[in-house]
Design a protein around this motif. Structure first.
Motif, PDB file in Angstrom:
ATOM      1  N   THR A 169      16.235 -14.228 -58.326  1.00 33.48           N
ATOM      2  CA  THR A 169      17.085 -13.150 -57.903  1.00 33.48           C
ATOM      3  C   THR A 169      16.045 -12.150 -57.328  1.00 33.48           C
ATOM      4  N   GLN A 222      13.003 -11.803 -56.865  1.00 41.30           N
ATOM      5  CA  GLN A 222      11.548 -12.741 -55.555  1.00 41.30           C
ATOM      6  C   GLN A 222      13.224 -11.835 -54.526  1.00 41.30           C
ATOM      7  N   ASN A 223      14.236 -12.677 -55.061  1.00 39.27           N
ATOM      8  CA  ASN A 223      14.528 -12.935 -53.332  1.00 39.27           C
ATOM      9  C   ASN A 223      16.115 -11.972 -52.592  1.00 39.27           C
ATOM     10  N   TRP A 237      14.430  -9.095 -50.776  1.00 42.08           N
ATOM     11  CA  TRP A 237      13.815  -9.832 -49.457  1.00 42.08           C
ATOM     12  C   TRP A 237      15.214  -9.431 -48.422  1.00 42.08           C
ATOM     13  N   LYS A 274      25.324 -15.156 -52.033  1.00 43.21           N
ATOM     14  CA  LYS A 274      24.020 -15.065 -52.496  1.00 43.21           C
ATOM     15  C   LYS A 274      24.134 -15.919 -53.064  1.00 43.21           C
ATOM     16  N   HIS A 275      23.421 -17.607 -53.207  1.00 39.59           N
ATOM     17  CA  HIS A 275      23.058 -18.436 -54.569  1.00 39.59           C
ATOM     18  C   HIS A 275      24.707 -19.054 -54.480  1.00 39.59           C
ATOM     19  N   LEU A 289      22.905 -15.396 -48.017  1.00 41.05           N
ATOM     20  CA  LEU A 289      21.636 -15.874 -48.551  1.00 41.05           C
ATOM     21  C   LEU A 289      21.669 -17.093 -49.887  1.00 41.05           C
ATOM     22  N   GLN A 313      12.523 -17.620 -44.703  1.00 44.50           N
ATOM     23  CA  GLN A 313      10.994 -17.223 -45.218  1.00 44.50           C
ATOM     24  C   GLN A 313       9.944 -18.210 -45.162  1.00 44.50           C
ATOM     25  N   THR A 343       5.372 -19.983 -54.045  1.00 46.07           N
ATOM     26  CA  THR A 343       6.411 -20.203 -53.884  1.00 46.07           C
ATOM     27  C   THR A 343       6.684 -21.835 -52.956  1.00 46.07           C
ATOM     28  N   HIS A 400      14.194 -19.580 -48.572  1.00 44.73           N
ATOM     29  CA  HIS A 400      15.479 -19.441 -49.072  1.00 44.73           C
ATOM     30  C   HIS A 400      15.406 -18.870 -46.913  1.00 44.73           C
TER      31      HIS A 400
END
Lengths: 342, 342
Positions: free
Chosen positions: A144, A146-147, A150, A234-235, A265, A321, A329, A333
Motif C-alpha cells: 500500500t 508503494q501503490n 500512485w 482499493k486492494h 485500485l 503500471q 516490482t 496494479h
C-alpha cells in the motif's frame, strides 16, 4: 520443479545469517562461516552453491573464500524488503499451499484449518495469530505504501467532495486520501465492518484528521451507504470471484447518484498472459485460493473494465503500471475510474 | 520468489485432473473443466493462467476454451515420469524443507520429526511410512533405471571377478551387474545392513541368479568384507559429508588387495557451478540436508577425484554425463574408477 528447493535454500542462507556475516566480513571460508552461524562447514558449502550459481555471492576457488557478489550492490533496506517478502511467503503461504488442490476443490483454506485449526479467511486469521499478522501486515504495508500514493496521483477528487473509502479497514487510506486531496469541505469516510470502528477513530485522532474523516460500520454485501460523490475501492476486488465483484459494483452503482464516481485500485494480470516480466499469474492463484480467501484472484484490466461496464458504469479512465519502468516490482496494479451516467 | 507458488499451481493442475481432462477433450471452457474436475470455474481460470503463460496449455480468447499446448507433444509415459518427480518433491520434500534452517543448525531432519514424529533418516522412515516410501521409491527406481545401465557400460569388470556391491540394498544392483557382466565364475555380493538379507535373497531367487549372487550383512563404517576384486559404490557417497566419505573409501582401500578396483557412481555438480543447464545445486542441498540425511550432498567430480586419491587410490578413469546431450535430465551423474596400487 526446483522452485521450492531454490526458495528454501536461498531463504535459509538469510535465516542462518550467512548473508549478514558476509556483509560484515568478506572473504570467509565455509569453516569460518559455519563457526559463526552455527552450522557444519559441509552444509554451508552445500547451501552456498546456489547463491554462487546465481551470482549473488562469489566463491574464490584458490582461497576457498566467499564474498558478496550481486548482493554487494543491494542497499541494506532493499535486502530487508526482499526478506520481508520471502518471510511473508514462508509464513503465510509456503505450508498452506501444500493444500492448494484441496482448497480449490472445497473453496476453503484447508491449509489454515490443518495448520492453525482456523476456519475462515486469512484476514480473520491474522487477528488471532501474531505470526501470520506480522508476516502479512509487514508485506501489505509495503504494497500500500508503494501503490496508494500512485493511485491518488491518478485519481481526480472534486473539491469539497464526500468520499467513501469502501472496505477501508482502519482508516489509513482515508487519512492518506484526505492529506493528498485536501480541499475545503472534503470529507473521507471509511466504510468497513463495525469491529474496525474503534481502531479507525483512534487513527483519525492520532493523525489529527478527526474533523474531516469519519467511520460507518456495515457490510458491502448488504448495504452500501448513500450520499457520497466518490467511492474508492482499493486492494479489495481481487479477493473475490466474478459473482461477488458484480454484487459489490452493483451495490456501489445503486448507492451513487447520477454523476457519482467510483475509483478502483487493484492488482492486474498483464493483457498478454505470456508476458514474462509479470509474476502475477505465478503467484496470485496460490495466494488467494490456498492462503487468503479460498477464491478470488486478480483479472486483466480489460476484464475489470468489462465487469464495471456490466454493472452500469461508464469507464472514464484506466491506468496500468508498466513493469518495464519499475525495476524490482513483479506485480502491476491498475486503476479504473468510472461514472454513473444513468 | 515465486518458486513454491509456481510448483504448487502446476502440480495442482495435474492433481485436479485438468491435464488429463484436456488430453481427452480438447477445447473446453473453464466452466466445462470445472464441472468435470469439481472446482469453481473462476478457480480453474486462475490456475490455468500459469500453464498458458508457460505454453504448456493454450487459451483461445474468442471461444474461451483451453487446449493442450506443449503438453500435446509429450508422450503419456513422459508426463507420468514428470508427475512422479513432482509427487516425490511434494510428499518427500515440500513441507520438510520448511524446516531447512533448523535442519542445518541441528544436522537432523527436523521436518521428518515435526511431520511424522520420526527420528532418523529418510531411508529408515520409508520402512514405516508408506506415503514416503511410495513417492520416494518410485522416483529412485527411475533414477537407477536410467543411470545404472549407463554406469555398467562404462565400468570394466574382469571375467570371473568377485564383486562387492557396497550398500547394495536389496540386491537389484547385484542382479543387474551379474546380467550385464556375466562371465564364468563371476560372483556379485550385496553388502548392506543385516535386515536387508531376507528381501535380497528373495530377489536373487526371483531373478534366478541365486547361484551367482550372495549377501553379506554388515555396516560400511565398521568393517568392509575382504577377498573381493572389485567394489561398486552406487548412489551412496552423496549421502555423506567429507569425513564420512573418507571413512568409507579408506575402509574400502583397506579391504582390497593391491590391484583391487573401486567403481563409483554418484550424482555430481558441474565443474562450473554457474552452469545453468544443471539443477543440481538448486535441488540437492535441500534434498539431503532437510529431507533425507540432515547432511551430505553431491560434490564436483574433481572433488570426488581428490578425495578418492586422498584415500590412497590411483584414479584410472572419470566419466561425467553431459547434460546438453540428455534432454529432460536435470541432474548429471559421474563415474570414478580407481585402483589400489600400493
Amino acid at each position: 520443479m526446483a522452485g521450492p528447493t531454490r526458495f528454501m535454500i536461498l531463504l535459509t542462507c538469510f535465516e542462518l545469517g550467512v548473508i549478514d556475516v558476509l556483509r560484515e566480513n568478506s572473504r570467509m571460508t565455509a569453516a569460518e562461516i559455519g563457526k559463526t552461524v552455527g552450522a557444519k562447514p559441509d552444509a554451508v558449502e552445500q547451501l552456498l552453491h546456489l547463491p554462487v550459481k546465481e551470482g549473488f555471492l562469489r566463491h574464490d576457488a584458490v582461497s576457498g573464500t566467499y564474498s558478496l557478489g550481486a548482493f554487494a550492490g543491494v542497499p541494506e533496506n532493499h535486502l530487508q524488503q526482499l526478506l520481508q517478502v520471502l518471510n511473508m511467503i514462508k509464513v503465510v503461504m509456503y505450508r498452506q499451499m501444500f493444500y492448494l488442490p484441496e482448497s480449490v476443490r472445497t473453496g476453503t483454506l484447508v491449509g489454515l484449518e490443518k495448520l492453525y485449526g482456523f476456519e475462515g479467511n486469512l484476514y480473520e486469521a491474522v487477528a488471532e495469530h501474531p505470526d501470520l499478522r506480522t508476516a502479512w501486515a509487514t508485506m501489505m504495508d509495503g504494497v500500500t505504501g508503494q501503490n496508494d500514493p500512485w493511485f491518488l496521483r491518478h485519481v481526480d477528487i472534486p473539491p469539497g467532495a464526500q468520499v467513501l473509502d469502501l472496505a477501508g479497514n482502519t482508516g489509513l487510506g482515508a487519512i492518506l486520501t484526505y492529506r493528498r486531496k485536501a480541499s475545503p469541505g472534503l470529507r473521507v469516510t471509511t466504510f468497513d465492518l463495525p469491529e474496525k470502528e474503534t481502531e479507525c477513530l483512534e487513527n483519525f485522532r492520532a493523525h489529527g484528521v478527526e474533523e474531516h474523516c469519519s467511520f460507518i460500520g456495515g457490510d458491502v454485501f448488504e448495504s452500501i451507504p448513500r450520499g457520497f460523490d466518490v467511492v474508492l475501492i482499493k486492494h479489495f476486488l481481487d479477493m473475490f470471484d466474478k459473482d461477488d465483484v458484480v454484487r459489490i459494483l452493483t451495490g456501489v452503482h445503486e448507492a451513487l447518484d447520477v454523476g457519482g464516481q467510483v475509483n478502483i485500485l487493484v492488482p492486474v494480470y498483464p493483457e498478454d498472459i505470456g508476458d514474462p516480466s509479470s509474476a502475477g499469474v505465478d503467484f496470485f492463484p496460490a495466494y488467494f485460493l490456498a492462503c487468503t480467501m479460498g477464491r478470488g484472484g486478480p483479472q486483466k484490466l480489460s476484464t475489470y473494465r468489462t465487469w464495471v461496464e456490466e454493472c452500469g458504469f461508464t469507464v472514464t479512465r484506466t491506468v496500468a503500471q508498466d513493469l518495464t519502468t519499475m525495476p524490482g516490482t513483479l506485480i502491476a496494479h491498475g486503476i479504473l475510474c468510472a461514472t454513473k451516467t444513468a
